[in-house]
Design an enzyme around this catalytic site. Sequence first.
Site, PDB file in Angstrom:
ATOM      1  N   ASP A 184      -0.096  -1.665   2.241  1.00 16.49           N
ATOM      2  CA  ASP A 184      -0.905  -0.555   1.737  1.00 16.49           C
ATOM      3  C   ASP A 184      -1.931  -0.057   2.750  1.00 16.49           C
ATOM      4  OD1 ASP A 184       0.466  -0.913  -0.680  1.00 16.49           O
ATOM      5  OD2 ASP A 184      -0.990  -2.402  -1.348  1.00 16.49           O
ATOM      6  N   GLU A 185      -1.603  -0.141   4.012  1.00 16.73           N
ATOM      7  CA  GLU A 185      -2.527   0.291   5.070  1.00 16.73           C
ATOM      8  C   GLU A 185      -2.536   1.807   5.223  1.00 16.73           C
ATOM      9  OE1 GLU A 185       0.065  -1.719   5.514  1.00 16.73           O
ATOM     10  OE2 GLU A 185      -0.595  -3.672   6.254  1.00 16.73           O
TER      11      GLU A 185
ATOM     12  N   LYS B 109       0.834   3.431   5.625  1.00 12.01           N
ATOM     13  CA  LYS B 109       2.031   3.672   6.453  1.00 12.01           C
ATOM     14  C   LYS B 109       2.708   4.993   6.096  1.00 12.01           C
ATOM     15  CE  LYS B 109       3.572  -0.170   4.868  1.00 12.01           C
ATOM     16  NZ  LYS B 109       2.347  -0.670   4.212  1.00 12.01           N
ATOM     17  N   GLY B 110       2.817   5.254   4.762  1.00 14.70           N
ATOM     18  CA  GLY B 110       3.479   6.485   4.319  1.00 14.70           C
ATOM     19  C   GLY B 110       2.751   7.699   4.862  1.00 14.70           C
TER      20      GLY B 110
ATOM     21  N   ASN C  57       9.608  -2.751  -3.862  1.00 11.42           N
ATOM     22  CA  ASN C  57       8.281  -3.378  -3.980  1.00 11.42           C
ATOM     23  C   ASN C  57       7.264  -2.529  -3.209  1.00 11.42           C
ATOM     24  OD1 ASN C  57       9.617  -4.060  -1.618  1.00 11.42           O
ATOM     25  ND2 ASN C  57       9.043  -6.213  -1.621  1.00 11.42           N
ATOM     26  N   ALA C  58       7.737  -1.740  -2.253  1.00 13.38           N
ATOM     27  CA  ALA C  58       6.860  -0.868  -1.468  1.00 13.38           C
ATOM     28  C   ALA C  58       6.440   0.347  -2.296  1.00 13.38           C
ATOM     29  CB  ALA C  58       7.596  -0.398  -0.217  1.00 13.38           C
ATOM     30  N   GLY C  59       5.256   0.865  -1.996  1.00  9.66           N
ATOM     31  CA  GLY C  59       4.797   2.106  -2.617  1.00  9.66           C
ATOM     32  C   GLY C  59       4.005   2.870  -1.585  1.00  9.66           C
ATOM     33  N   HIS C  60       4.548   3.980  -1.121  1.00  9.85           N
ATOM     34  CA  HIS C  60       3.912   4.738  -0.042  1.00  9.85           C
ATOM     35  C   HIS C  60       3.425   6.082  -0.574  1.00  9.85           C
ATOM     36  CE1 HIS C  60       6.404   2.298   3.124  1.00  9.85           C
ATOM     37  NE2 HIS C  60       5.635   1.557   2.367  1.00  9.85           N
TER      38      HIS C  60
ATOM     39  N   ARG D  99      24.516 -15.575   0.955  1.00  9.08           N
ATOM     40  CA  ARG D  99      25.833 -14.919   1.054  1.00  9.08           C
ATOM     41  C   ARG D  99      26.459 -14.669  -0.319  1.00  9.08           C
ATOM     42  NH1 ARG D  99      27.378 -19.280   5.483  1.00  9.08           N
ATOM     43  NH2 ARG D  99      26.300 -20.452   3.898  1.00  9.08           N
TER      44      ARG D  99
ATOM     45  N   GLN E  73       5.429  -2.868   3.489  1.00  7.42           N
ATOM     46  CA  GLN E  73       4.534  -4.030   3.399  1.00  7.42           C
ATOM     47  C   GLN E  73       3.706  -4.208   4.673  1.00  7.42           C
ATOM     48  OE1 GLN E  73       7.914  -6.231   2.549  1.00  7.42           O
ATOM     49  NE2 GLN E  73       7.972  -5.199   0.616  1.00  7.42           N
TER      50      GLN E  73
ATOM     51  N   THR F 205       0.053   0.924  -5.601  1.00  9.23           N
ATOM     52  CA  THR F 205       0.886   2.115  -5.780  1.00  9.23           C
ATOM     53  C   THR F 205       2.109   1.785  -6.637  1.00  9.23           C
ATOM     54  OG1 THR F 205       0.197   2.739  -3.567  1.00  9.23           O
ATOM     55  CG2 THR F 205       2.044   3.967  -4.459  1.00  9.23           C
TER      56      THR F 205
ATOM     57  N   ARG G  84      -2.003  -2.723  -9.941  1.00 13.61           N
ATOM     58  CA  ARG G  84      -2.969  -3.831  -9.942  1.00 13.61           C
ATOM     59  C   ARG G  84      -4.151  -3.520  -9.028  1.00 13.61           C
ATOM     60  NH1 ARG G  84       0.863  -8.708  -8.123  1.00 13.61           N
ATOM     61  NH2 ARG G  84       1.721  -7.037  -6.849  1.00 13.61           N
ATOM     62  N   PRO G  85      -5.393  -3.940  -9.424  1.00 14.34           N
ATOM     63  CA  PRO G  85      -6.526  -3.738  -8.507  1.00 14.34           C
ATOM     64  C   PRO G  85      -6.269  -4.521  -7.221  1.00 14.34           C
ATOM     65  CG  PRO G  85      -7.230  -4.867 -10.528  1.00 14.34           C
ATOM     66  CD  PRO G  85      -5.766  -4.620 -10.665  1.00 14.34           C
TER      67      PRO G  85
HETATM   68  P1  GDP Z   1       1.289   2.297   2.312  1.00  9.18           P
HETATM   69  O1  GDP Z   1       1.989   1.423   1.331  1.00  9.18           O
HETATM   70  O2  GDP Z   1       0.949   1.591   3.577  1.00  9.18           O
HETATM   71  O3  GDP Z   1       2.004   3.598   2.565  1.00  9.18           O
HETATM   72  O4  GDP Z   1      -0.122   2.665   1.637  1.00  9.18           O
HETATM   73  P2  GDP Z   1      -0.389   3.091   0.104  1.00  9.18           P
HETATM   74  O5  GDP Z   1       0.084   4.462  -0.115  1.00  9.18           O
HETATM   75  O6  GDP Z   1       0.103   2.033  -0.835  1.00  9.18           O
HETATM   76  O7  GDP Z   1      -1.960   2.973   0.062  1.00  9.18           O
HETATM   77  C1  GDP Z   1      -2.770   3.691   0.955  1.00  9.18           C
HETATM   78  C2  GDP Z   1      -3.709   4.584   0.154  1.00  9.18           C
HETATM   79  O8  GDP Z   1      -4.699   5.087   1.022  1.00  9.18           O
HETATM   80  C3  GDP Z   1      -3.026   5.802  -0.442  1.00  9.18           C
HETATM   81  O9  GDP Z   1      -3.648   6.101  -1.659  1.00  9.18           O
HETATM   82  C4  GDP Z   1      -3.282   6.892   0.589  1.00  9.18           C
HETATM   83  O10 GDP Z   1      -3.267   8.196   0.024  1.00  9.18           O
HETATM   84  C5  GDP Z   1      -4.650   6.526   1.043  1.00  9.18           C
HETATM   85  N1  GDP Z   1      -5.021   6.885   2.415  1.00  9.18           N
HETATM   86  C6  GDP Z   1      -4.288   6.787   3.562  1.00  9.18           C
HETATM   87  N2  GDP Z   1      -5.045   7.093   4.632  1.00  9.18           N
HETATM   88  C7  GDP Z   1      -6.280   7.387   4.160  1.00  9.18           C
HETATM   89  C8  GDP Z   1      -7.519   7.722   4.770  1.00  9.18           C
HETATM   90  O11 GDP Z   1      -7.652   7.819   5.980  1.00  9.18           O
HETATM   91  N3  GDP Z   1      -8.582   7.936   3.940  1.00  9.18           N
HETATM   92  C9  GDP Z   1      -8.512   7.808   2.601  1.00  9.18           C
HETATM   93  N4  GDP Z   1      -9.592   8.019   1.873  1.00  9.18           N
HETATM   94  N5  GDP Z   1      -7.355   7.476   1.982  1.00  9.18           N
HETATM   95  C10 GDP Z   1      -6.265   7.252   2.758  1.00  9.18           C
HETATM   96  P1  IMO Z   2       3.745  -1.395   0.843  1.00  7.90           P
HETATM   97  O1  IMO Z   2       4.990  -1.004   1.595  1.00  7.90           O
HETATM   98  C1  IMO Z   2       1.270  -4.610  -0.741  1.00  7.90           C
HETATM   99  C2  IMO Z   2       3.264  -8.263  -2.040  1.00  7.90           C
HETATM  100  C3  IMO Z   2       3.191  -8.568  -3.531  1.00  7.90           C
HETATM  101  C4  IMO Z   2       3.141 -10.077  -3.492  1.00  7.90           C
HETATM  102  C5  IMO Z   2       4.100 -10.414  -2.352  1.00  7.90           C
HETATM  103  C6  IMO Z   2       5.518 -10.767  -2.800  1.00  7.90           C
HETATM  104  O2  IMO Z   2       3.365  -0.434  -0.212  1.00  7.90           O
HETATM  105  O3  IMO Z   2       2.641  -1.761   1.761  1.00  7.90           O
HETATM  106  P2  IMO Z   2       7.496  -9.249  -3.699  1.00  7.90           P
HETATM  107  O4  IMO Z   2       7.592  -8.331  -4.884  1.00  7.90           O
HETATM  108  O5  IMO Z   2       7.707  -8.579  -2.386  1.00  7.90           O
HETATM  109  O6  IMO Z   2       8.341 -10.487  -3.840  1.00  7.90           O
HETATM  110  O7  IMO Z   2       5.977  -9.786  -3.717  1.00  7.90           O
HETATM  111  O8  IMO Z   2       4.152  -9.246  -1.522  1.00  7.90           O
HETATM  112  N1  IMO Z   2       3.812  -6.934  -1.689  1.00  7.90           N
HETATM  113  C7  IMO Z   2       3.061  -5.897  -1.292  1.00  7.90           C
HETATM  114  N2  IMO Z   2       1.726  -5.784  -1.194  1.00  7.90           N
HETATM  115  N3  IMO Z   2       2.061  -3.569  -0.372  1.00  7.90           N
HETATM  116  C8  IMO Z   2       3.400  -3.684  -0.446  1.00  7.90           C
HETATM  117  O9  IMO Z   2       4.219  -2.723   0.034  1.00  7.90           O
HETATM  118  C9  IMO Z   2       3.963  -4.870  -0.950  1.00  7.90           C
HETATM  119  N4  IMO Z   2       5.222  -5.304  -1.187  1.00  7.90           N
HETATM  120  C10 IMO Z   2       5.119  -6.570  -1.621  1.00  7.90           C
HETATM  121  O10 IMO Z   2       2.034  -8.019  -4.115  1.00  7.90           O
HETATM  122  O11 IMO Z   2       1.864 -10.516  -3.096  1.00  7.90           O
HETATM  123 MG    MG Z   3       1.726   0.704  -0.622  1.00  6.09          MG
END
Ligand code: GDP
Ligand code: IMO
Ligand code: MG
Length: 434
Positions: A13-14, A16-17, A38-41, A142, A223, A305, A309-310
């Site tokens: 959740d850094e 990346k998307g 499991n990813a959410g971008h 496998r 991730q 995403t 969850r918080p």
């Molecule tokens: P990803 O899984 O790495 O693609 O990241 P997520 O989408 O799960 O979570 C990143 C969150 O930060 C999203 O709500 C984005 O819209 C938001 N975001 C990304 N870059 C920035 C930024 O520079 N500033 C702010 N305020 N939000 C950002």
């Molecule tokens: P993006 O791409 C944050 C975490 C889960 C759990 C662990 C194992 O949006 O950054 P899993 O369902 O993969 O077996 O869960 O990995 N996790 C993530 N945390 N961002 C994600 O994806 C994640 N994908 C899995 O919360 O701790």
């Molecule tokens: Mg994410």
Amino acid sequence: MPIVVVVGGQWGDEGKGRIVDLLARKARVVARYSAGNNAGHTIINEKGEFKLHLVPAGIFYPEKTCLIGNGVAIDPEVLLQEIDQLEARGIDTSKLVVSDRAQAIMPWHKALDALEEQARGASAIGTTGKGVGPCFADKVARRGIRIGDLLRREDLAERVNQTLEYQNRVITRVYDGEPIRFEECMDRYVDFGRRLKPYIGDVQSVILQAERRGEHVLLEGAQGSLLDLDHGTYPYVTSSVPSSSSSGAGLGVGVGPTDISRVVGVFKSYCTRVGNGPFPTELFDEMATTLRDHGKEDGRGEYGTTTGRPRRIGWLDAVAARYSVRFNGLSAVALTRLDVLDELPSIKICTAYQLDGKTIDTMPARESMLNRVRPVYEELPGWQTPTKHVRNFDDLPPQAQTFIRRVEELIGCPVDLISVGPEREQAIIVNPIF
Ligand code: GDP
Ligand code: IMO
Ligand code: MG
């Protein structure tokens, strides 16, 4: 060779998307190489706000080819829903190619994810519950079913026959769960195969052709590296390889490590983590709430995403970041959410850990040690000035510039891109990635 990998540097959740959506402008092909839904971008651009779980973030550019590589675990139902939702919002998905070698998440994977988590009790990993872990476990054992197997009822029946009896024994005898019915599963998955057929193809050759034409290819990680099966905070990790090591990005789309020219690590200006496991700089005071709830009123706080969850919150951990820079072989960092720190009077960075009375500057491998480390902090003055509108490094407040320069120094990698907001244009390009 113009292949650039974008990889999460922390626990996911850094942003990346958001970074891929920006960089995709210069690429011809954008491919997801690992993980599953499991990813959410999150992507916010002129087309609106989108949350993608499987489709690469390049999909908003109609002329780009988007790929889902063999390294991805795909829940076909989720992928079809995502495609339908994108099409309903006017996003063309006709250039999406899905690898026939990608693993399919089957009903028993979702059932087992829930049952295994329940059985772990207090040591639960806190998975996303999407069946991704059991799907990758079957791949390695496998026993997996691949997307290509969905294209012919006879092939699928043979594969399901080989695995379902075993999985139902595990579900019913180990976990006392409900067995999965063969026929029900067959009809649904044959139908998924029929609907996915126009998208299924040879991902590797699309990349190789683009490479031969000298076009840029962007590989979108999912991730974060500290959730990596090998390098992460094991066993509190995911079951795939989010990092860019040759066993991750290259393997996940079928290219070798020498094809990759640059690796960009995405890091937040602080840290978050969802799910359980060690998190040395985790905060439990009101600073955690302040950072988590920044932008909450617009639905943009630190909440998962995929699961809502918080997110757990902590200061930037330069020890973990340095480790991630090294094992990913990062050439550049994209630092996101700088604007979230705008109002703070001071900002902390963890520069080392204290472990049993000793100062260490590397990340221990063992969970018991990671749970005992205490962060050593350096405190820098905040800038208390908005940065959302800034587009040049020199226009950032001096304290923000100092913070970024210190991050570079501590983690050993240049910050080439700074994100100051969630929207596509809210970025400072210090050095162009392409
Ligand atoms: P990803 O899984 O790495 O693609 O990241 P997520 O989408 O799960 O979570 C990143 C969150 O930060 C999203 O709500 C984005 O819209 C938001 N975001 C990304 N870059 C920035 C930024 O520079 N500033 C702010 N305020 N939000 C950002
Ligand atoms: P993006 O791409 C944050 C975490 C889960 C759990 C662990 C194992 O949006 O950054 P899993 O369902 O993969 O077996 O869960 O990995 N996790 C993530 N945390 N961002 C994600 O994806 C994640 N994908 C899995 O919360 O701790
Ligand atoms: Mg994410």
